[in-house]
Design a protein around this motif. Sequence first.
Motif, PDB file in Angstrom:
ATOM      1  N   MET A   1      62.559  39.198  27.663  1.00 40.38           N
ATOM      2  CA  MET A   1      61.347  39.049  28.471  1.00 40.38           C
ATOM      3  C   MET A   1      60.454  37.908  28.725  1.00 40.38           C
ATOM      4  N   ARG A   2      60.209  37.480  29.862  1.00 39.41           N
ATOM      5  CA  ARG A   2      59.566  36.290  30.223  1.00 39.41           C
ATOM      6  C   ARG A   2      58.353  36.426  29.541  1.00 39.41           C
ATOM      7  N   SER A   3      57.755  35.231  28.816  1.00 33.47           N
ATOM      8  CA  SER A   3      56.357  35.143  28.451  1.00 33.47           C
ATOM      9  C   SER A   3      55.465  34.381  29.390  1.00 33.47           C
ATOM     10  N   ILE A   4      54.181  34.896  29.414  1.00 33.68           N
ATOM     11  CA  ILE A   4      53.298  34.094  30.496  1.00 33.68           C
ATOM     12  C   ILE A   4      51.861  34.170  29.819  1.00 33.68           C
ATOM     13  N   SER A   5      51.413  32.668  30.242  1.00 32.89           N
ATOM     14  CA  SER A   5      49.730  32.703  29.854  1.00 32.89           C
ATOM     15  C   SER A   5      49.154  32.337  31.150  1.00 32.89           C
ATOM     16  N   ILE A   6      47.785  32.835  31.333  1.00 29.81           N
ATOM     17  CA  ILE A   6      47.090  32.398  32.333  1.00 29.81           C
ATOM     18  C   ILE A   6      45.657  31.766  31.955  1.00 29.81           C
ATOM     19  N   PHE A   7      45.591  30.587  32.359  1.00 32.03           N
ATOM     20  CA  PHE A   7      44.374  29.749  31.850  1.00 32.03           C
ATOM     21  C   PHE A   7      43.344  30.147  33.098  1.00 32.03           C
ATOM     22  N   LEU A  51      46.957  44.063  30.160  1.00 32.82           N
ATOM     23  CA  LEU A  51      48.317  43.215  30.069  1.00 32.82           C
ATOM     24  C   LEU A  51      48.836  43.149  28.765  1.00 32.82           C
ATOM     25  N   GLN A  52      47.845  43.853  27.709  1.00 30.62           N
ATOM     26  CA  GLN A  52      48.354  43.672  26.384  1.00 30.62           C
ATOM     27  C   GLN A  52      48.588  42.341  25.880  1.00 30.62           C
ATOM     28  N   ALA A  53      47.623  41.441  25.984  1.00 29.87           N
ATOM     29  CA  ALA A  53      47.734  39.948  25.951  1.00 29.87           C
ATOM     30  C   ALA A  53      47.821  39.752  24.181  1.00 29.87           C
ATOM     31  N   GLU A  54      48.419  38.602  23.829  1.00 28.31           N
ATOM     32  CA  GLU A  54      48.493  38.615  22.220  1.00 28.31           C
ATOM     33  C   GLU A  54      47.041  37.820  21.880  1.00 28.31           C
ATOM     34  N   VAL A  55      46.413  37.034  22.705  1.00 23.88           N
ATOM     35  CA  VAL A  55      45.158  36.524  22.667  1.00 23.88           C
ATOM     36  C   VAL A  55      44.159  36.559  23.800  1.00 23.88           C
ATOM     37  N   ALA A  56      42.931  36.499  23.723  1.00 23.17           N
ATOM     38  CA  ALA A  56      42.247  36.332  24.867  1.00 23.17           C
ATOM     39  C   ALA A  56      41.099  35.348  24.216  1.00 23.17           C
ATOM     40  N   VAL A  57      40.926  34.385  25.086  1.00 22.70           N
ATOM     41  CA  VAL A  57      40.057  33.286  24.606  1.00 22.70           C
ATOM     42  C   VAL A  57      39.137  32.998  25.689  1.00 22.70           C
ATOM     43  N   CYS A  58      37.383  33.038  25.516  1.00 22.31           N
ATOM     44  CA  CYS A  58      36.722  32.729  26.361  1.00 22.31           C
ATOM     45  C   CYS A  58      36.080  31.325  26.151  1.00 22.31           C
ATOM     46  N   ALA A  59      35.837  30.446  27.171  1.00 25.57           N
ATOM     47  CA  ALA A  59      35.438  29.071  27.066  1.00 25.57           C
ATOM     48  C   ALA A  59      33.950  29.129  26.141  1.00 25.57           C
ATOM     49  N   ASP A  90      49.025  25.958  22.723  1.00 25.43           N
ATOM     50  CA  ASP A  90      49.891  25.667  21.760  1.00 25.43           C
ATOM     51  C   ASP A  90      50.785  26.852  21.659  1.00 25.43           C
ATOM     52  N   ARG A  91      50.365  27.747  22.064  1.00 25.53           N
ATOM     53  CA  ARG A  91      51.118  29.015  21.854  1.00 25.53           C
ATOM     54  C   ARG A  91      52.276  29.055  22.924  1.00 25.53           C
ATOM     55  N   PRO A  92      53.594  28.993  22.559  1.00 24.08           N
ATOM     56  CA  PRO A  92      54.763  28.687  23.523  1.00 24.08           C
ATOM     57  C   PRO A  92      54.719  30.121  24.495  1.00 24.08           C
ATOM     58  N   LEU A 113      52.493  21.480  28.302  1.00 27.28           N
ATOM     59  CA  LEU A 113      53.657  20.582  28.916  1.00 27.28           C
ATOM     60  C   LEU A 113      54.276  20.044  27.423  1.00 27.28           C
ATOM     61  N   ARG A 114      53.803  19.986  26.502  1.00 24.61           N
ATOM     62  CA  ARG A 114      54.218  19.709  25.211  1.00 24.61           C
ATOM     63  C   ARG A 114      55.364  20.625  24.756  1.00 24.61           C
ATOM     64  N   HIS A 115      55.162  22.017  24.883  1.00 26.87           N
ATOM     65  CA  HIS A 115      56.162  22.723  24.492  1.00 26.87           C
ATOM     66  C   HIS A 115      57.224  23.136  25.736  1.00 26.87           C
ATOM     67  N   GLY A 116      57.224  22.262  26.690  1.00 31.02           N
ATOM     68  CA  GLY A 116      58.436  22.486  27.692  1.00 31.02           C
ATOM     69  C   GLY A 116      58.428  23.454  28.541  1.00 31.02           C
ATOM     70  N   ALA A 117      57.093  24.154  28.706  1.00 30.31           N
ATOM     71  CA  ALA A 117      57.016  24.978  29.619  1.00 30.31           C
ATOM     72  C   ALA A 117      56.879  24.999  30.976  1.00 30.31           C
ATOM     73  N   THR A 118      56.925  25.918  31.987  1.00 34.08           N
ATOM     74  CA  THR A 118      56.748  25.600  33.160  1.00 34.08           C
ATOM     75  C   THR A 118      55.402  25.743  33.436  1.00 34.08           C
ATOM     76  N   LEU A 119      54.733  24.778  34.120  1.00 38.18           N
ATOM     77  CA  LEU A 119      53.225  24.759  34.345  1.00 38.18           C
ATOM     78  C   LEU A 119      52.973  24.825  35.754  1.00 38.18           C
ATOM     79  N   ALA A 120      52.449  26.349  36.170  1.00 36.89           N
ATOM     80  CA  ALA A 120      52.088  26.453  37.748  1.00 36.89           C
ATOM     81  C   ALA A 120      50.711  25.809  37.742  1.00 36.89           C
ATOM     82  N   LEU A 121      50.751  24.751  38.509  1.00 35.20           N
ATOM     83  CA  LEU A 121      49.397  23.899  38.661  1.00 35.20           C
ATOM     84  C   LEU A 121      48.419  24.188  39.760  1.00 35.20           C
TER      85      LEU A 121
END
Length: 394
Positions: A1-7, A51-59, A90-92, A113-121
């Motif tokens: 399953m593809r893993s995804i994060s959204i900042f 989306l049952q995220a592993e972690v939610a972070v507010c600035a 840092d979470r891959p 970028l340090r963990h080699g992900a695809t960054l949709a910028l």
Amino acid sequence: MRSISIFGATGSVGEQTVDLLRRAGGAGAFRVVALTGGRNVARLAEIARELQAEVAVCADPDGLVELRERLAESGVAVAAGPEAIAEAADRPADWVMSAIVGAAGLVPGLRVLRHGATLALANKESLVTAGPLLMAEAAAHGARILPVDSEHSAIFQALVGEDIAAVERIVLTASGGALRDWPLEALAAARVEDALAHPNWAMGQRITIDSASMFNKALEVIETREFFGVEPDQIEVIIHPESLIHSMVGYRDGAIMAHLGAPDMRHSIGYALNWPKRADLPVARLDLARIASLTFRAPDLARYPALRLARDVMARRGLSGAAFNAAKEVALDQFLAGRLGFMRMAELVERTLAALDPELGGSNLLNGLEDVLAMDHLARVRAVETARRMAGDA
Ligand code: NDP
């Protein structure tokens, strides 16, 4: 399953990314690693539950208690503050959307970028502020950056299968923003609500005002230079009021490849999400016979001084992109607060750059992150001082 994060999940681009994930099966189809927001804790919690995220972070550190309450017994871990956002990077994850607004997007993007992900910028400010660093970090770690800005996605698509050496010019289209038909002499009195009435695109507040002043296009010109590695004199800007051509690439043989589509960010977000394939997307199809004509006009630099400043930044490079972006963010804050007139935003940026001139460094300088962040900070301090002086002059 593809893993995804959204900042920046709670923003305009973030929400449209969530919409596409939802349509593609949501929590059942993706493993959602991290979702971040700024101050809109209630919305962040809703999306994280859905989306049952592993972690939610507010600035916003003050949002932590509310975020914890809202996500109680959801299985979603919570955190708050800028460092927690960087740690979430840092979470891959396989695919990460960078849609924080402003220079705050830089550090998380670099850490992704340090963990080699695809960054949709989508966060163009990070390329403007530290383009060489971002590109070097991607190359060093085998990571990929896919543009999400509609213009850069269009250029990227017009370059598929082509050799960048065969490119003669890149033509960025601009809507001209909310005030494009105002007489030049009326612009000084434009108010926030005037600048927010964008004719074609529904976007976040800051980018909408930046569209009216063309600071957004100025950022995009620099972004084009940094991302595609073309020379500044190969980049043109043309006003295209219909916003149907998202940008064009002109080749040595005289051919121009244009990318057309409805003004809907879900196209370029979806392209980055599905790349290198294309998938069905919920965007309107163009009825060309009804559209009938497409129009163009050259931008007037007296009306859009930001475009001239972008040329200076590209000629200078070094830390000038970091200073330009930071001063622009301060100018926008001042305009939003009613302390600076619409046309004086460019003046504030120009005066700030002039004051910082000895510290901007030379061309092609590949600065370390610390230098970039220090310049970002210094330029904000200088811009606020300059704004105070300008208020005194007025
Ligand atoms: P929005 O203002 O709608 O959203 C910004 C996001 O960033 C929100 O999630 C916001 O949180 C979060 N955020 C704000 N400040 C901080 C901070 N200091 N630290 C961490 N997170 C923060 O912006 P857009 O979605 O319009 O734009 C996002 C980026 O995409 C920008 O770089 C913009 O230039 C670019 N872009 C946007 C387009 C558009 O159509 N909107 C088109 C092309 C590019 P919260 O809302 O919870 O406070």
